[in-house]
Design an enzyme around this catalytic site. Structure first.
Site, mmCIF file in Angstrom:
data_model
loop_
_atom_site.group_PDB
_atom_site.id
_atom_site.type_symbol
_atom_site.label_atom_id
_atom_site.label_comp_id
_atom_site.label_asym_id
_atom_site.label_seq_id
_atom_site.Cartn_x
_atom_site.Cartn_y
_atom_site.Cartn_z
ATOM 1 N N ASP A 218 -7.126 -0.102 4.553
ATOM 2 C CA ASP A 218 -7.129 1.343 4.265
ATOM 3 C C ASP A 218 -7.509 2.163 5.493
ATOM 4 O O ASP A 218 -8.032 3.272 5.376
ATOM 5 C CB ASP A 218 -8.094 1.671 3.108
ATOM 6 C CG ASP A 218 -7.822 0.830 1.883
ATOM 7 O OD1 ASP A 218 -6.652 0.760 1.473
ATOM 8 O OD2 ASP A 218 -8.774 0.233 1.337
ATOM 9 N N GLU A 219 -7.226 1.626 6.683
ATOM 10 C CA GLU A 219 -7.567 2.351 7.910
ATOM 11 C C GLU A 219 -6.559 3.441 8.252
ATOM 12 O O GLU A 219 -6.816 4.289 9.109
ATOM 13 C CB GLU A 219 -7.657 1.391 9.112
ATOM 14 C CG GLU A 219 -8.722 0.322 9.001
ATOM 15 C CD GLU A 219 -8.154 -0.974 8.464
ATOM 16 O OE1 GLU A 219 -8.841 -1.997 8.532
ATOM 17 O OE2 GLU A 219 -7.005 -0.953 7.955
ATOM 18 N N LYS B 112 -3.042 2.436 8.684
ATOM 19 C CA LYS B 112 -2.044 1.732 9.497
ATOM 20 C C LYS B 112 -0.650 2.299 9.278
ATOM 21 O O LYS B 112 0.150 2.390 10.220
ATOM 22 C CB LYS B 112 -2.045 0.243 9.163
ATOM 23 C CG LYS B 112 -3.331 -0.478 9.497
ATOM 24 C CD LYS B 112 -3.242 -1.955 9.193
ATOM 25 C CE LYS B 112 -3.047 -2.253 7.729
ATOM 26 N NZ LYS B 112 -4.157 -1.807 6.880
ATOM 27 N N LYS C 296 0.432 5.267 8.696
ATOM 28 C CA LYS C 296 0.713 6.490 9.451
ATOM 29 C C LYS C 296 1.055 6.181 10.898
ATOM 30 O O LYS C 296 2.028 6.713 11.457
ATOM 31 C CB LYS C 296 -0.494 7.428 9.389
ATOM 32 C CG LYS C 296 -0.359 8.652 10.288
ATOM 33 C CD LYS C 296 -1.585 9.533 10.213
ATOM 34 C CE LYS C 296 -1.487 10.703 11.181
ATOM 35 N NZ LYS C 296 -2.597 11.637 11.059
ATOM 36 N N ASN D 169 -0.118 -5.797 -3.008
ATOM 37 C CA ASN D 169 -1.520 -5.452 -3.274
ATOM 38 C C ASN D 169 -2.046 -4.476 -2.230
ATOM 39 O O ASN D 169 -3.160 -3.968 -2.359
ATOM 40 C CB ASN D 169 -2.391 -6.707 -3.283
ATOM 41 C CG ASN D 169 -2.272 -7.519 -2.004
ATOM 42 O OD1 ASN D 169 -1.274 -7.443 -1.307
ATOM 43 N ND2 ASN D 169 -3.280 -8.314 -1.708
ATOM 44 N N GLY E 140 -1.107 -1.037 -0.406
ATOM 45 C CA GLY E 140 -0.221 0.115 -0.273
ATOM 46 C C GLY E 140 -0.621 0.988 0.897
ATOM 47 O O GLY E 140 -1.744 0.927 1.391
ATOM 48 N N HIS E 141 0.322 1.796 1.371
ATOM 49 C CA HIS E 141 -0.009 2.780 2.387
ATOM 50 C C HIS E 141 0.784 4.045 2.115
ATOM 51 O O HIS E 141 1.886 4.015 1.588
ATOM 52 C CB HIS E 141 0.257 2.260 3.804
ATOM 53 C CG HIS E 141 1.604 1.633 3.995
ATOM 54 N ND1 HIS E 141 1.797 0.271 3.975
ATOM 55 C CD2 HIS E 141 2.820 2.176 4.197
ATOM 56 C CE1 HIS E 141 3.072 0.007 4.171
ATOM 57 N NE2 HIS E 141 3.726 1.141 4.304
ATOM 58 N N THR E 142 0.165 5.161 2.446
ATOM 59 C CA THR E 142 0.756 6.463 2.175
ATOM 60 C C THR E 142 1.161 7.146 3.466
ATOM 61 O O THR E 142 0.378 7.226 4.410
ATOM 62 C CB THR E 142 -0.237 7.357 1.408
ATOM 63 O OG1 THR E 142 -0.602 6.693 0.184
ATOM 64 C CG2 THR E 142 0.389 8.700 1.077
ATOM 65 N N GLN F 57 -3.363 -5.214 4.769
ATOM 66 C CA GLN F 57 -4.804 -5.467 4.754
ATOM 67 C C GLN F 57 -5.377 -5.351 6.167
ATOM 68 O O GLN F 57 -4.947 -4.502 6.927
ATOM 69 C CB GLN F 57 -5.114 -6.832 4.107
ATOM 70 C CG GLN F 57 -4.865 -6.881 2.625
ATOM 71 C CD GLN F 57 -3.547 -7.531 2.287
ATOM 72 O OE1 GLN F 57 -2.939 -8.218 3.069
ATOM 73 N NE2 GLN F 57 -3.091 -7.300 1.074
ATOM 74 N N ARG G 188 -8.645 2.806 -7.419
ATOM 75 C CA ARG G 188 -10.069 2.468 -7.382
ATOM 76 C C ARG G 188 -10.800 3.222 -6.279
ATOM 77 O O ARG G 188 -10.278 3.403 -5.178
ATOM 78 C CB ARG G 188 -10.262 0.964 -7.157
ATOM 79 C CG ARG G 188 -9.922 0.101 -8.351
ATOM 80 C CD ARG G 188 -10.358 -1.341 -8.130
ATOM 81 N NE ARG G 188 -9.614 -1.992 -7.061
ATOM 82 C CZ ARG G 188 -9.812 -3.262 -6.700
ATOM 83 N NH1 ARG G 188 -10.739 -3.998 -7.304
ATOM 84 N NH2 ARG G 188 -9.092 -3.792 -5.730
#
Length: 426
Positions: free
Chosen positions: A13-14, A16, A18, A38, A40-42, A224, A303
């Site tokens: 969740d760093e 990546k 973007k 498992n 995801g990235h936005t 991850q 979460r």
């Protein structure tokens, strides 16, 4: 032309996605080399948000070939759903390529994942229950089904029947569950999924090397992060594959000499999801600030992420095992307005100082962070477009992180948008 690897240096969740999206503009291919849906990235492009799970970030560029490598485990239903979402929003997935050697996640993997997690009780790992671990376990046991099996119904049914002989015994005798019906799975995957995915399944190792041989730039994208790595992470609270830069070699079929640039993505603070040790974790109003302002909620699961101060001990370890050539710091703007910011520079455990990550898990679980406190900045970094515009305090923070990690900071994110990035390499 050598490949570039983008790797997370914390617990994921760093941000990546973007930076992968940003770098993809200069690439002809973006390869996802491990993990599953498992992680995801936005991406935020022109104010529009895209939440991706399996499709590589480069899909948003018309000139990029997005590749899902052999090291990825793929749920065909999730991949098709994601492709449909992109197509409905005007993004073509025609160029997407899927390795024939990528292993498939099947319904029984997800059921087993949930059952194993429930069985662990208070020792649960905090998995997403997406079937990732059981799919990788089948791969290691050499009983898994691969994407190429979708191209041969006879082989698919034969392999499925063989693995279900064992799996159904586990479901019925250990967990008192109903057995899985092989015909139902075959009908869905061969009649529905196979026709959709067949045009995309290919020999991606050959495809990748064709690009390298042609002198084109390619980008390797991991899911991850370093401390969720099966070998180098905070085991057993890890994923089931190797997100570290070395995983790009096995997960995409390239050699170490093909890689000369490794960009480590580090958030200006740290978060993690699920169970496991977290020396700098915050339970106060600062932690709440990081979560709410940083919108630290899982892309897939929703979460709430666990927040904490930046950990330079972790960064030093990540720099070593990934052979980082530079750092990209994300979400620096989330620290705006804080009176002071802290960075963990060492751990203390039972009176002993640890400047490097303790190898023994019992020591790590007992570790207390040793902080250096720096002055915060009272400015809105989201409007900053050049490094020279940064407040002196923000510049000092970045320099401190660089010195602690022993790796130069090359890029800094100051907002969610594609262009809200300061390039220190320019």
């Amino acid at each position: 032309m050598p490949a570039t690897v983008v790797v997370g240096t914390q617990w994921g969740d760093e941000g990546k996605g973007k930076f992968t999206d940003l770098l993809a503009g200069d690439m002809t291919m973006v390869v996802r080399y491990q993990g599953g849906h498992n992680a995801g990235h936005t991406l935020v492009v022109a104010g529009e948000s895209f939440a991706l799970q399996l499709v590589p970030s480069g899909v948003l560029y018309e000139h990029v070939i997005p590749v899902i490598g052999n090291g990825v485990v793929v749920d065909p239903r999730v991949l098709i759903s994601e492709m449909d979402m992109l197509e409905s929003r005007g993004v073509s997935t025609e160029r997407l390529r899927l390795s024939g050697n990528a292993h498939l996640i099947l319904p029984y993997h997800q059921e087993l994942d949930a059952l194993y997690e429930r069985h662990l009780g208070k020792n649960k790992l905090g998995t997403t229950k997406r079937g990732i671990g059981p799919a990788y376990a089948d791969r290691s046991m050499r009983v898994g089904l691969r994407a190429q099996d979708l191209l041969d119904p006879r082989i698919f049914r034969k392999k499925l029947g063989a693995v279900l002989e064992h799996t159904n015994k586990v479901l019925t005798r250990v967990f008192n569950r109903l057995p899985v019906d092989a015909d139902e799975i075959a009908a869905e995957y061969l009649d529905v999924c196979a026709p959709r995915l067949t045009p995309h399944i290919t020999d991606t190792v050959a495809l990748v090397h064709d690009e390298l041989d042609a002198g084109h730039n390619i980008l390797m994208e991991g899911a991850q992060a370093t401390f969720l790595d099966l070998d180098h992470g905070t085991y057993p609270f890890v994923t089931s594959s190797n997100p570290v830069a070395g995983g790009a070699c096995t997960g995409a079929g390239i050699g170490p000499r093909d890689i000369t640039r490794v960009i480590g993505i580090a958030k200006a603070y740290v978060t993690r999801v699920g169970s496991g040790p977290f020396p700098t974790e915050l339970f106060d109003e600062v932690g709440d600030h990081l979560v709410e302002v940083g919108q630290e909620y899982g892309t897939n699961t929703g979460r709430r992420r666990r927040p904490g101060w930046l950990d330079a001990v972790m960064l030093r370890y990540a720099a070593r095992v990934n052979s980082l050539s530079e750092l990209a710091i994300t979400k620096l703007d989330i620290l705006d307005g804080l009176e002071t910011v802290k960075v963990c520079v060492a751990y203390e455990a039972e009176g002993e100082r640890h400047d490097q990550l303790p190898y023994h898990q019992s020591v790590l679980h007992r570790s207390i962070p040793v902080y250096e406190e720096l002055p915060g900045w009272q400015a809105d970094l989201s409007e900053v477009t050049e490094r020279s515009q940064l407040p002196a305090e923000a510049e000092a923070y970045l320099q401190f992180v660089e010195d602690q990690a022993g790796v130069p900071v090359g890029m800094v994110g100051v907002g969610p948008g594609r262009r809200q990035v300061l390039n220190f390499n320019a």
